[in-house]
Design a protein around this motif. Structure first.
Motif, PDB file in Angstrom:
ATOM      1  N   THR A  87     -24.314  -0.339  51.113  1.00 60.72           N
ATOM      2  CA  THR A  87     -23.521  -1.361  51.815  1.00 60.72           C
ATOM      3  C   THR A  87     -24.870  -2.128  52.434  1.00 60.72           C
ATOM      4  O   THR A  87     -25.770  -1.733  52.702  1.00 60.72           O
ATOM      5  CB  THR A  87     -22.992  -0.627  52.829  1.00 60.72           C
ATOM      6  OG1 THR A  87     -22.129   0.439  52.483  1.00 60.72           O
ATOM      7  CG2 THR A  87     -22.406  -1.690  53.855  1.00 60.72           C
ATOM      8  N   ASN A  88     -24.544  -3.596  52.275  1.00 59.15           N
ATOM      9  CA  ASN A  88     -25.438  -4.487  52.875  1.00 59.15           C
ATOM     10  C   ASN A  88     -26.668  -4.587  52.259  1.00 59.15           C
ATOM     11  O   ASN A  88     -27.740  -5.381  52.772  1.00 59.15           O
ATOM     12  CB  ASN A  88     -25.654  -4.367  54.573  1.00 59.15           C
ATOM     13  CG  ASN A  88     -24.573  -4.320  55.138  1.00 59.15           C
ATOM     14  OD1 ASN A  88     -23.539  -4.987  54.833  1.00 59.15           O
ATOM     15  ND2 ASN A  88     -24.357  -3.493  56.229  1.00 59.15           N
ATOM     16  N   ASP A  96     -22.106   8.640  53.548  1.00 59.72           N
ATOM     17  CA  ASP A  96     -21.715   6.920  54.077  1.00 59.72           C
ATOM     18  C   ASP A  96     -21.146   6.500  52.778  1.00 59.72           C
ATOM     19  O   ASP A  96     -19.956   5.861  52.914  1.00 59.72           O
ATOM     20  CB  ASP A  96     -22.569   6.199  54.754  1.00 59.72           C
ATOM     21  CG  ASP A  96     -23.211   6.564  55.943  1.00 59.72           C
ATOM     22  OD1 ASP A  96     -22.494   7.539  56.461  1.00 59.72           O
ATOM     23  OD2 ASP A  96     -24.135   5.914  56.423  1.00 59.72           O
ATOM     24  N   HIS A  97     -21.468   6.728  51.539  1.00 57.39           N
ATOM     25  CA  HIS A  97     -20.977   6.164  50.369  1.00 57.39           C
ATOM     26  C   HIS A  97     -19.858   7.057  49.638  1.00 57.39           C
ATOM     27  O   HIS A  97     -18.906   6.631  48.922  1.00 57.39           O
ATOM     28  CB  HIS A  97     -21.844   5.660  49.594  1.00 57.39           C
ATOM     29  CG  HIS A  97     -22.781   4.427  50.012  1.00 57.39           C
ATOM     30  ND1 HIS A  97     -23.689   4.713  50.817  1.00 57.39           N
ATOM     31  CD2 HIS A  97     -22.740   3.204  50.042  1.00 57.39           C
ATOM     32  CE1 HIS A  97     -24.327   3.523  51.330  1.00 57.39           C
ATOM     33  NE2 HIS A  97     -23.381   2.776  50.539  1.00 57.39           N
ATOM     34  N   ASN A 155     -27.590  -5.367  47.898  1.00 51.93           N
ATOM     35  CA  ASN A 155     -27.185  -5.367  46.579  1.00 51.93           C
ATOM     36  C   ASN A 155     -28.279  -5.064  45.672  1.00 51.93           C
ATOM     37  O   ASN A 155     -27.983  -5.069  44.414  1.00 51.93           O
ATOM     38  CB  ASN A 155     -26.634  -6.815  46.062  1.00 51.93           C
ATOM     39  CG  ASN A 155     -25.296  -7.309  47.357  1.00 51.93           C
ATOM     40  OD1 ASN A 155     -24.638  -6.480  47.495  1.00 51.93           O
ATOM     41  ND2 ASN A 155     -25.174  -8.657  47.704  1.00 51.93           N
ATOM     42  N   LYS A 191     -22.543   3.721  43.230  1.00 53.11           N
ATOM     43  CA  LYS A 191     -22.030   2.793  44.117  1.00 53.11           C
ATOM     44  C   LYS A 191     -23.184   1.958  44.687  1.00 53.11           C
ATOM     45  O   LYS A 191     -24.077   2.383  45.192  1.00 53.11           O
ATOM     46  CB  LYS A 191     -21.372   3.716  45.276  1.00 53.11           C
ATOM     47  CG  LYS A 191     -20.173   4.444  44.750  1.00 53.11           C
ATOM     48  CD  LYS A 191     -19.325   5.044  45.817  1.00 53.11           C
ATOM     49  CE  LYS A 191     -18.081   5.487  45.593  1.00 53.11           C
ATOM     50  NZ  LYS A 191     -17.288   5.943  46.659  1.00 53.11           N
TER      51      LYS A 191
END
Length: 127
Positions: free
Chosen positions: A6-7, A60-61, A9, A3
């Protein structure tokens, strides 16, 4: 399953806690600030670098929080180095008259006695 973080790439993470850089095509090697401590990776974004706890990234993911309170990672087998998703639970700090430090969902309370026993047994704090 990988995955995107977040924030950022430039990095992806899997359920085993491996962080892969798409810029360098390499899996990042986690490190600890002290012996027996939590594992961290350094992620760069737009010229700035920041340390992230690997267990927290996995939580978190792969186990998104339902609440907005500040949470932390709890290792089911008490091994800080084991950052696989199935070994992690989300805990949060509680405030009140009890000496409760955190809880594992609603089934297990981590008290100061637990922390003292763990520290005595393994020579380091579980957190």
């Amino acid at each position: 399953m990988w995955k995107p973080i977040t924030n950022n790439n430039s990095y992806v993470i899997n359920e085993q806690g491996q962080v892969y850089s798409t810029k360098t095509d390499k899996i990042l090697k986690p490190y600890s600030f002290y012996e027996g401590g939590s594992l961290y990776v350094t992620l760069s974004n737009k010229g700035y670098s920041k340390h992230f706890q690997v267990a927290r990234l996995v939580l978190d993911h792969f186990q998104p929080s339902q609440t907005k309170i500040n949470t932390f990672a709890i290792h089911k087998d008490l091994e800080i180095e084991n950052v696989q998703n199935e070994n992690l639970n989300r805990g949060s700090f509680k405030r009140g008259k009890t000496k409760t430090v955190g809880y594992f969902k609603t089934e297990f309370f981590a008290t100061f006695r637990y922390i003292q026993a763990y520290t005595k047994e393994f020579g380091r704090s579980p957190y």
